[in-house]
Write a protein that holds these residues in place. Structure first.
Motif, mmCIF file in Angstrom:
data_model
loop_
_atom_site.group_PDB
_atom_site.id
_atom_site.type_symbol
_atom_site.label_atom_id
_atom_site.label_comp_id
_atom_site.label_asym_id
_atom_site.label_seq_id
_atom_site.Cartn_x
_atom_site.Cartn_y
_atom_site.Cartn_z
ATOM 1 N N PRO A 27 0.834 -1.203 0.000
ATOM 2 C CA PRO A 27 0.000 0.000 0.000
ATOM 3 C C PRO A 27 0.869 1.254 0.000
ATOM 4 N N GLY A 28 0.462 2.211 -0.805
ATOM 5 C CA GLY A 28 1.208 3.472 -0.881
ATOM 6 C C GLY A 28 2.164 3.501 -2.063
ATOM 7 N N ASP A 29 2.482 2.330 -2.636
ATOM 8 C CA ASP A 29 3.399 2.305 -3.789
ATOM 9 C C ASP A 29 2.729 2.955 -4.989
ATOM 10 N N ARG A 30 3.535 3.659 -5.735
ATOM 11 C CA ARG A 30 3.043 4.213 -6.997
ATOM 12 C C ARG A 30 3.425 3.211 -8.085
ATOM 13 N N VAL A 31 2.465 2.770 -8.869
ATOM 14 C CA VAL A 31 2.807 1.806 -9.922
ATOM 15 C C VAL A 31 2.537 2.423 -11.290
ATOM 16 N N GLU A 32 3.375 2.065 -12.208
ATOM 17 C CA GLU A 32 3.166 2.484 -13.595
ATOM 18 C C GLU A 32 2.411 1.374 -14.313
ATOM 19 N N LYS A 33 1.746 1.756 -15.374
ATOM 20 C CA LYS A 33 1.066 0.746 -16.178
ATOM 21 C C LYS A 33 2.097 -0.275 -16.646
ATOM 22 N N GLU A 34 1.770 -1.535 -16.572
ATOM 23 C CA GLU A 34 2.635 -2.650 -17.000
ATOM 24 C C GLU A 34 3.695 -3.023 -15.956
ATOM 25 N N GLN A 35 3.737 -2.298 -14.866
ATOM 26 C CA GLN A 35 4.690 -2.664 -13.811
ATOM 27 C C GLN A 35 4.200 -3.941 -13.123
ATOM 28 N N GLY A 36 5.120 -4.826 -12.753
ATOM 29 C CA GLY A 36 4.735 -6.091 -12.142
ATOM 30 C C GLY A 36 4.035 -5.899 -10.802
ATOM 31 N N LEU A 37 2.933 -6.619 -10.605
ATOM 32 C CA LEU A 37 2.214 -6.553 -9.332
ATOM 33 C C LEU A 37 2.510 -7.790 -8.484
ATOM 34 N N VAL A 38 2.336 -8.945 -9.090
ATOM 35 C CA VAL A 38 2.607 -10.202 -8.380
ATOM 36 C C VAL A 38 3.247 -11.178 -9.362
ATOM 37 N N THR A 39 3.926 -12.182 -8.798
ATOM 38 C CA THR A 39 4.460 -13.250 -9.640
ATOM 39 C C THR A 39 3.701 -14.526 -9.302
ATOM 40 N N LEU A 40 3.251 -15.206 -10.319
ATOM 41 C CA LEU A 40 2.564 -16.483 -10.143
ATOM 42 C C LEU A 40 3.484 -17.583 -10.643
ATOM 43 N N GLU A 41 3.302 -18.742 -10.073
ATOM 44 C CA GLU A 41 4.125 -19.857 -10.528
ATOM 45 C C GLU A 41 3.248 -21.072 -10.757
ATOM 46 N N SER A 42 3.148 -21.459 -12.012
ATOM 47 C CA SER A 42 2.451 -22.718 -12.290
ATOM 48 C C SER A 42 3.494 -23.821 -12.176
ATOM 49 N N ASP A 43 3.108 -25.040 -12.441
ATOM 50 C CA ASP A 43 4.124 -26.089 -12.343
ATOM 51 C C ASP A 43 5.091 -26.039 -13.512
ATOM 52 N N LYS A 44 4.862 -25.140 -14.461
ATOM 53 C CA LYS A 44 5.748 -25.087 -15.616
ATOM 54 C C LYS A 44 6.531 -23.779 -15.723
ATOM 55 N N ALA A 45 6.024 -22.730 -15.159
ATOM 56 C CA ALA A 45 6.674 -21.447 -15.404
ATOM 57 C C ALA A 45 6.291 -20.412 -14.351
ATOM 58 N N THR A 46 7.087 -19.365 -14.285
ATOM 59 C CA THR A 46 6.686 -18.231 -13.462
ATOM 60 C C THR A 46 6.243 -17.112 -14.390
ATOM 61 N N MET A 47 5.338 -16.301 -13.915
ATOM 62 C CA MET A 47 4.840 -15.201 -14.743
ATOM 63 C C MET A 47 4.523 -14.015 -13.850
ATOM 64 N N GLU A 48 4.784 -12.860 -14.423
ATOM 65 C CA GLU A 48 4.535 -11.646 -13.677
ATOM 66 C C GLU A 48 3.211 -11.071 -14.164
ATOM 67 N N VAL A 49 2.354 -10.650 -13.257
ATOM 68 C CA VAL A 49 1.104 -10.013 -13.685
ATOM 69 C C VAL A 49 1.312 -8.503 -13.624
ATOM 70 N N PRO A 50 1.255 -7.843 -14.766
ATOM 71 C CA PRO A 50 1.504 -6.406 -14.779
ATOM 72 C C PRO A 50 0.284 -5.577 -14.399
ATOM 73 N N ALA A 51 0.537 -4.346 -13.968
ATOM 74 C CA ALA A 51 -0.556 -3.443 -13.608
ATOM 75 C C ALA A 51 -1.319 -3.053 -14.866
ATOM 76 N N PRO A 52 -2.650 -3.059 -14.794
ATOM 77 C CA PRO A 52 -3.422 -2.679 -15.973
ATOM 78 C C PRO A 52 -3.465 -1.169 -16.176
ATOM 79 N N PHE A 53 -3.074 -0.429 -15.160
ATOM 80 C CA PHE A 53 -3.098 1.032 -15.260
ATOM 81 C C PHE A 53 -2.142 1.598 -14.217
ATOM 82 N N ALA A 54 -1.811 2.867 -14.387
ATOM 83 C CA ALA A 54 -0.934 3.520 -13.414
ATOM 84 C C ALA A 54 -1.781 4.019 -12.243
ATOM 85 N N GLY A 55 -1.167 4.151 -11.093
ATOM 86 C CA GLY A 55 -1.897 4.688 -9.951
ATOM 87 C C GLY A 55 -1.174 4.403 -8.651
ATOM 88 N N THR A 56 -1.898 4.605 -7.561
ATOM 89 C CA THR A 56 -1.312 4.375 -6.244
ATOM 90 C C THR A 56 -2.011 3.201 -5.583
#
Ligand code: CAO
Length: 443
Positions: A27-56
């Motif tokens: 909370p309080g972080d400023r994120v840019e659009k496309e900046q990574g929010l969380v990383t998910l890991e399936s049994d095959k790969a890791t993936m970063e979920v990017p921010a859909p929009f900029a904001g706080t």
């Protein structure tokens, strides 16, 4: 009024219950659009979920270990500039909108590698939904941003590291193990002090032994401090050409004075260390080359005009080095008080990064424990460190006879790229002379 919108897990190729392995926002972080929010890991790969929009970031709704599917709420984000957060155009897979205001994150992406166009440059229409069966570690290694940062900090080329986690993901331990292997077979420093990436660390793998075959064993994970300080020590040992200069200081008179001072100030613990700090600062003034750091290119020396001394403190969780500032401006009693406070703070695990930064030179005193000499490791980017062992009575020839004198063993390790042997010997002799005649500390 700014609008608060929901960032949700987008289409992840139909996979359900994918674990969250990293949360990159708070909370309080400023994120840019496309900046990574969380990383998910399936049994095959890791993936970063990017921010859909900029904001706080207002609220983070996921934590490490949660298992998510498409549509899971990641965070509440307040739109930039007080306006509504502008959602990214929908990902090609059918969007699933569970809440009226939900804006889906773009499809998770493999992280942009240096030299590759950032994912944000890819038109959203061209971005396929994530498919863990397709996105396999191939051309680029899988590792979270924190692990990549850790690798960069140690000068490790992540492409050379083999991941040990599921799907070949590289974890912090893999980087540490890689550095350890590098050290075991001798790293080749290159210009600028950096270790040659990969090829320069052409090492045998760390021995893998099933110790249980030979007798009972128990596993004990390293503490966080041990892991951090271990990585720093490993880098410093690999990259700095160390030499250790030994010298004895006659502290017979100093000890008598210290005891007297202690009796007069019973509320304080006045150990030989405060005298050593003063003696070191006098030597740093006399030999400014020691009060210096190589810059990151390894081609320039930064000479410091302040005198902050790091003190190695042994804690149950490992070694930490808090810094006592402006030692030149403080008296012995002030230093004794501050040393007591900072070592307590260290042992209570209350040191913050500010307490441990800005040091010019470090002292590692094992004198309260024992030993006659050791090789302390230079605390980069400092260029020297003084190791202190236990003082003991020794017969010293005074020109006519052997006299019993209390001798303090000093071990000065230094970075031979910056300091010549003769200069180190002078520095060590100077420190010993200061301690041998503490009136000199007044000069
Ligand atoms: N010779 C003989 N006695 C010494 C001495 C020396 N060089 N240095 C300290 N002593 C004595 C002290 O006077 C004290 O004696 P009393 O208990 O009779 O008063 C006793 O040894 C214990 O001192 P101390 O260790 O509590 O205090 P300090 O100021 O010397 O050190 C601190 C403080 C925080 C540096 C120390 O406690 C510590 O953590 N040392 C370990 C540093 C370390 O781990 N280095 C690692 C190097 S490489 O991994």
């Amino acid at each position: 009024m700014a609008d608060i919108q929901e960032a949700r897990v987008p289409d992840i190729g139909g996979h359900d219950n994918v674990p969250v392995i990293e949360v990159m926002i708070k909370p309080g972080d400023r994120v840019e659009k496309e900046q990574g929010l969380v990383t998910l890991e399936s049994d095959k790969a890791t993936m970063e979920v990017p921010a859909p929009f900029a904001g706080t970031v207002k609220e983070v709704k996921l934590k490490v270990g949660d298992e998510v599917s498409e549509g899971a709420l990641i965070a509440l984000i307040e739109g930039a500039d007080g306006g509504a957060a502008a959602p990214a155009p929908a990902a090609p897979a059918p969007a699933r909108t569970e809440a009226p205001m939900a804006a889906e994150a773009p499809a998770p992406s493999r992280r942009a590698e240096p030299g590759h166009a950032p994912e944000g440059d890819v038109p959203p229409q061209a971005r396929p939904p994530f498919d863990a069966n397709i996105v396999m570690p191939g051309d680029a290694p899988y590792a979270s941003p924190a692990v990549r940062a850790f690798a960069r900090e140690l000068g490790v080329d992540i492409h050379q590291v083999k991941g040990s986690a599921r799907g070949g993901r590289i974890v912090r331990e893999d980087i540490s193990a890689y550095v350890k292997h590098a050290l075991a077979s001798g790293a080749r420093p290159v210009s600028g002090g950096a270790v040659a990436a990969g090829g320069g660390l052409n090492l045998l793998p760390w021995p893998k032994v099933d110790f249980a075959k030979f007798g009972p064993v128990e596993e004990k994970p390293l503490s966080r401090i041990q892991k951090i300080s271990g990585a720093n020590l490993a880098r410093n040992w690999a990259m700095i050409p160390h030499v250790t200069q030994h010298e004895d200081a006659d502290i017979t008179e100093l000890e008598a004075f210290r005891k007297k001072l202690g009796e007069e100030n019973k509320e304080l613990k006045i150990t030989p260390l405060v005298f050593q700090m003063k003696a070191v600062v006098a030597a740093l003034k006399e030999y400014p080359q020691f009060n210096a750091s190589l810059d990151e290119t390894g081609e320039k020396l930064i000479l410091k005009k302040y005198f902050h001394v790091g003190i190695a403190v042994d804690t149950p969780d490992g070694l930490v080095v808090p810094v006592i500032r402006d030692v030149d401006k403080k008296g012995l009693l002030d230093l004794a008080r501050e040393l007591g406070e900072i070592s307590k703070k260290a042992r209570d695990k209350k040191l913050g990064p500010a307490d441990m930064s800005g040091g010019c030179f470090s002292i590692s005193s094992l004198g309260g424990i024992g030993g006659t000499a050791f090789t302390p490791i230079v605390n980069a980017p400092e260029v020297a460190i003084l190791g202190v062992s236990k003082a003991s009575m020794k017969p010293v020839w005074n020109g006519k006879e052997f006299a019993p004198r209390l001798m303090l063993p000093l071990s000065l390790s230094y970075d031979h790229r910056v300091i010549d042997g003769a200069l180190a010997a002078r520095f060590a002799v100077f420190v010993a002379r200061q301690l041998g005649d503490i009136r000199r500390l007044l000069l």
